[in-house]
Design a protein around this motif. Structure first.
Motif, PDB file in Angstrom:
ATOM      1  N   ASP A 172       0.668  -1.300   0.229  1.00 52.09           N
ATOM      2  CA  ASP A 172       0.118   0.034  -0.057  1.00 52.09           C
ATOM      3  C   ASP A 172       1.188   1.454  -0.098  1.00 52.09           C
ATOM      4  OD1 ASP A 172      -2.414  -1.097  -0.322  1.00 52.09           O
ATOM      5  OD2 ASP A 172      -2.736  -1.205   2.358  1.00 52.09           O
ATOM      6  N   THR A 173       1.854   1.120   0.634  1.00 56.14           N
ATOM      7  CA  THR A 173       2.904   2.044   0.233  1.00 56.14           C
ATOM      8  C   THR A 173       3.474   2.716  -0.829  1.00 56.14           C
ATOM      9  OG1 THR A 173       3.572   1.735   2.825  1.00 56.14           O
ATOM     10  CG2 THR A 173       4.834   3.515   1.737  1.00 56.14           C
ATOM     11  N   GLU A 179       0.109   4.370  -2.988  1.00 52.94           N
ATOM     12  CA  GLU A 179       0.421   5.435  -2.326  1.00 52.94           C
ATOM     13  C   GLU A 179       1.523   6.337  -2.521  1.00 52.94           C
ATOM     14  OE1 GLU A 179      -2.523   5.908   1.111  1.00 52.94           O
ATOM     15  OE2 GLU A 179       0.029   6.306   1.842  1.00 52.94           O
ATOM     16  N   ARG A 223       8.562  -6.740  -7.376  1.00 51.30           N
ATOM     17  CA  ARG A 223       9.698  -8.010  -7.672  1.00 51.30           C
ATOM     18  C   ARG A 223       8.900  -9.402  -8.097  1.00 51.30           C
ATOM     19  NH1 ARG A 223      11.189  -9.795  -1.431  1.00 51.30           N
ATOM     20  NH2 ARG A 223       9.217 -10.064  -0.231  1.00 51.30           N
ATOM     21  N   ARG A 224       7.377  -9.358  -7.564  1.00 51.16           N
ATOM     22  CA  ARG A 224       6.546 -10.094  -8.167  1.00 51.16           C
ATOM     23  C   ARG A 224       5.826 -10.554  -9.410  1.00 51.16           C
ATOM     24  NH1 ARG A 224       3.187 -12.138  -4.468  1.00 51.16           N
ATOM     25  NH2 ARG A 224       2.953 -10.676  -3.288  1.00 51.16           N
ATOM     26  N   ARG A 274       0.791  -6.397  -3.649  1.00 53.13           N
ATOM     27  CA  ARG A 274       0.247  -6.966  -2.043  1.00 53.13           C
ATOM     28  C   ARG A 274      -0.631  -5.715  -1.898  1.00 53.13           C
ATOM     29  NH1 ARG A 274       3.437  -9.147   2.859  1.00 53.13           N
ATOM     30  NH2 ARG A 274       4.747  -9.632   1.875  1.00 53.13           N
TER      31      ARG A 274
HETATM   32  P1  NDP Z   1       4.167  -3.778   3.225  1.00 58.27           P
HETATM   33  O1  NDP Z   1       4.941  -4.669   3.926  1.00 58.27           O
HETATM   34  O2  NDP Z   1       2.720  -4.169   3.021  1.00 58.27           O
HETATM   35  O3  NDP Z   1       4.861  -4.724   1.441  1.00 58.27           O
HETATM   36  C1  NDP Z   1       6.189  -3.952   1.023  1.00 58.27           C
HETATM   37  C2  NDP Z   1       6.448  -4.652  -0.178  1.00 58.27           C
HETATM   38  O4  NDP Z   1       7.478  -4.403  -0.402  1.00 58.27           O
HETATM   39  C3  NDP Z   1       5.547  -6.091  -0.662  1.00 58.27           C
HETATM   40  O5  NDP Z   1       5.199  -6.324  -1.503  1.00 58.27           O
HETATM   41  C4  NDP Z   1       6.957  -6.438  -0.556  1.00 58.27           C
HETATM   42  O6  NDP Z   1       6.937  -7.062  -1.948  1.00 58.27           O
HETATM   43  C5  NDP Z   1       8.305  -5.464  -0.887  1.00 58.27           C
HETATM   44  N1  NDP Z   1       9.349  -5.884  -0.577  1.00 58.27           N
HETATM   45  C6  NDP Z   1       9.419  -6.499   0.481  1.00 58.27           C
HETATM   46  N2  NDP Z   1      11.640  -6.682   0.374  1.00 58.27           N
HETATM   47  C7  NDP Z   1      11.644  -6.162  -1.210  1.00 58.27           C
HETATM   48  C8  NDP Z   1      12.944  -6.257  -2.148  1.00 58.27           C
HETATM   49  N3  NDP Z   1      14.278  -6.751  -1.004  1.00 58.27           N
HETATM   50  N4  NDP Z   1      13.424  -5.775  -3.098  1.00 58.27           N
HETATM   51  C9  NDP Z   1      11.757  -5.281  -3.286  1.00 58.27           C
HETATM   52  N5  NDP Z   1      10.627  -5.333  -3.060  1.00 58.27           N
HETATM   53  C10 NDP Z   1      10.049  -5.481  -1.704  1.00 58.27           C
HETATM   54  O7  NDP Z   1       4.493  -2.998   3.734  1.00 58.27           O
HETATM   55  P2  NDP Z   1       3.737  -1.287   3.642  1.00 58.27           P
HETATM   56  O8  NDP Z   1       4.860  -0.371   4.154  1.00 58.27           O
HETATM   57  O9  NDP Z   1       3.617  -1.133   1.882  1.00 58.27           O
HETATM   58  O10 NDP Z   1       2.760  -1.282   4.574  1.00 58.27           O
HETATM   59  C11 NDP Z   1       2.752  -1.568   5.597  1.00 58.27           C
HETATM   60  C12 NDP Z   1       0.750  -1.513   6.087  1.00 58.27           C
HETATM   61  O11 NDP Z   1       0.775  -0.248   6.396  1.00 58.27           O
HETATM   62  C13 NDP Z   1       0.446  -2.698   5.358  1.00 58.27           C
HETATM   63  O12 NDP Z   1      -0.667  -3.069   6.634  1.00 58.27           O
HETATM   64  C14 NDP Z   1      -0.470  -1.185   4.874  1.00 58.27           C
HETATM   65  O13 NDP Z   1      -1.707  -2.217   4.785  1.00 58.27           O
HETATM   66  C15 NDP Z   1      -0.683  -0.418   5.646  1.00 58.27           C
HETATM   67  N6  NDP Z   1      -0.850   0.918   5.001  1.00 58.27           N
HETATM   68  C16 NDP Z   1      -2.029   1.954   5.003  1.00 58.27           C
HETATM   69  C17 NDP Z   1      -2.243   2.750   3.421  1.00 58.27           C
HETATM   70  C18 NDP Z   1      -3.409   2.688   4.225  1.00 58.27           C
HETATM   71  O14 NDP Z   1      -4.358   2.281   4.905  1.00 58.27           O
HETATM   72  N7  NDP Z   1      -3.488   4.133   3.107  1.00 58.27           N
HETATM   73  C19 NDP Z   1      -0.597   3.463   3.692  1.00 58.27           C
HETATM   74  C20 NDP Z   1       0.377   2.390   3.515  1.00 58.27           C
HETATM   75  C21 NDP Z   1       0.289   1.311   4.342  1.00 58.27           C
HETATM   76  P3  NDP Z   1       6.146  -8.539  -1.768  1.00 58.27           P
HETATM   77  O15 NDP Z   1       4.997  -8.141  -2.322  1.00 58.27           O
HETATM   78  O16 NDP Z   1       6.963  -9.632  -2.779  1.00 58.27           O
HETATM   79  O17 NDP Z   1       6.973  -9.274  -0.022  1.00 58.27           O
END
Ligand code: NDP
Length: 311
Positions: free
Chosen positions: A157-158, A161, A178-179, A183
């Motif tokens: 989501d980050t 956004e 990366r996939r 998510r």
């Molecule tokens: P998340 O953990 O949800 O997502 C991290 C993302 O980064 C995943 O897609 C992951 O890929 C990817 N990733 C992780 N490591 C790597 C890497 N080494 N190289 C490339 N890609 C990578 O973190 P967020 O900060 O997005 O969100 C954290 C929480 O905050 C969540 O619960 C989210 O829903 C919430 N949030 C809510 C918002 C809102 O409601 N407005 C706004 C922002 C955040 P993979 O999927 O393959 O693991």
């Protein structure tokens, strides 16, 4: 053993704002600054969105100003890392805190403002360009890349956004996922996919950042074909998640599944009497200096009321 009325753990905008309020209320706060004195703002260059600085302010300079302001009212700012805590379950009980694994102190109230740390990919070039094209906060730094092409990495989501935020400022935003799927929530994904100047590159990983003084391009690899290419960009935003700094509170305070501290809605109080949490350590949604400062103020006011009710 030293006994402190109000202990503040962590020295970002939440901690210093709590310190300003607590010291003006004569709680004689003691602050331990932790591993990164000044917090996350010390890793950015310019802070342009904190009210009161019409020309922007250097992140380090702003934190120095906050420190001076807290010290002016008598906050005792100390070097040191809190390594262990044992919180009392009784109203008015002493909380036991260990600093640097050796010094034991007791505190009647504790304000936790240990923040969160942005996760980075861990590339040497990413570290080299930190603050010179590399950022972990689009809302903080996106404006500096107005009119320039940028790359953002992440699929949550980050990232979604921040990609849409950047797309309002930048002619082209390339999102590296990366996939073969994101998510992020469906609504956020739809917003990304329907924004014409965002290109999503699926199954793509970052190899390295290129440039002289600052970022000029991002070398990427297609994880299926193995093919490498360079995307010209002046900004590289990392949005792969944050880790709240809460390891030492495990088993004592209530956390969500990702480790963020839970507080009573609309307040900063935790489940332990006299223990309050402010700033990014309890906020995974807004994560701004100004919201951290706001909750720091709330924590100090709540600590003042808590201590006042004991006497
Ligand atoms: P998340 O953990 O949800 O997502 C991290 C993302 O980064 C995943 O897609 C992951 O890929 C990817 N990733 C992780 N490591 C790597 C890497 N080494 N190289 C490339 N890609 C990578 O973190 P967020 O900060 O997005 O969100 C954290 C929480 O905050 C969540 O619960 C989210 O829903 C919430 N949030 C809510 C918002 C809102 O409601 N407005 C706004 C922002 C955040 P993979 O999927 O393959 O693991």
């Amino acid at each position: 053993m030293e006994q402190i009325e109000c202990l503040i753990i962590g020295s970002g905008p939440a901690g210093y704002t709590a310190a300003i309020y607590a010291s003006r209320a004569d709680l004689k706060p003691v602050m331990y600054v932790g591993l990164q004195p000044g917090g996350q703002l010390t890793t950015t260059t310019e802070v342009d969105n904190f009210p009161g600085y019409p020309d922007g302010v250097d992140g380090n300079a702003m934190m120095e100003d906050l420190k001076k302001q807290a010290e002016r009212f008598g906050t005792d700012v100390r070097w040191g890392l809190v390594t262990q805590v044992k919180f009392s379950e009784e109203v008015g009980g002493w909380h036991h805190v260990t600093v640097d694994e050796t010094t034991e102190i007791q505190a009647r109230s504790v304000i936790i403002s240990t923040g969160a740390s942005a996760q980075y990919l861990g590339l040497p070039s990413e570290e080299k360009f930190m603050g010179f094209g590399v950022s972990a906060c689009a809302v903080c730094d996106g404006f500096f890349y107005k009119g320039m092409d940028v790359v953002i990495v992440g699929g949550g989501d980050t990232a979604a956004e921040e990609a849409t935020y950047l797309a309002k400022l930048c002619p082209k935003v390339t999102l590296l996922v990366r996939r073969d799927e994101m998510r992020a929530s469906k609504a956020m994904q739809n917003r990304v996919l329907s924004t014409p100047n965002i290109e999503v590159r699926w199954n793509t990983e970052t190899v390295e950042l290129q440039g002289g003084q600052s970022v000029e391009g991002v070398k990427v690899r297609d994880r299926i074909s193995g093919e490498e290419s360079v995307i010209p960009a002046k900004g590289f935003f990392v949005a792969i998640g944050h880790k709240p700094n809460t390891d030492i509170f495990k088993g004592q305070l209530v956390m969500d599944e990702t480790g963020y501290l839970k507080t009573t809605p609309g307040k900063t109080e935790t489940v332990r009497p006299g223990v309050f949490a402010a700033g990014d350590v309890q906020d995974k949604v807004y994560r701004q200096a100004i919201t951290a400062a706001g909750t720091g103020c709330m924590a100090a006011l709540e600590a003042e009321r808590y201590l006042g009710a004991l006497h």
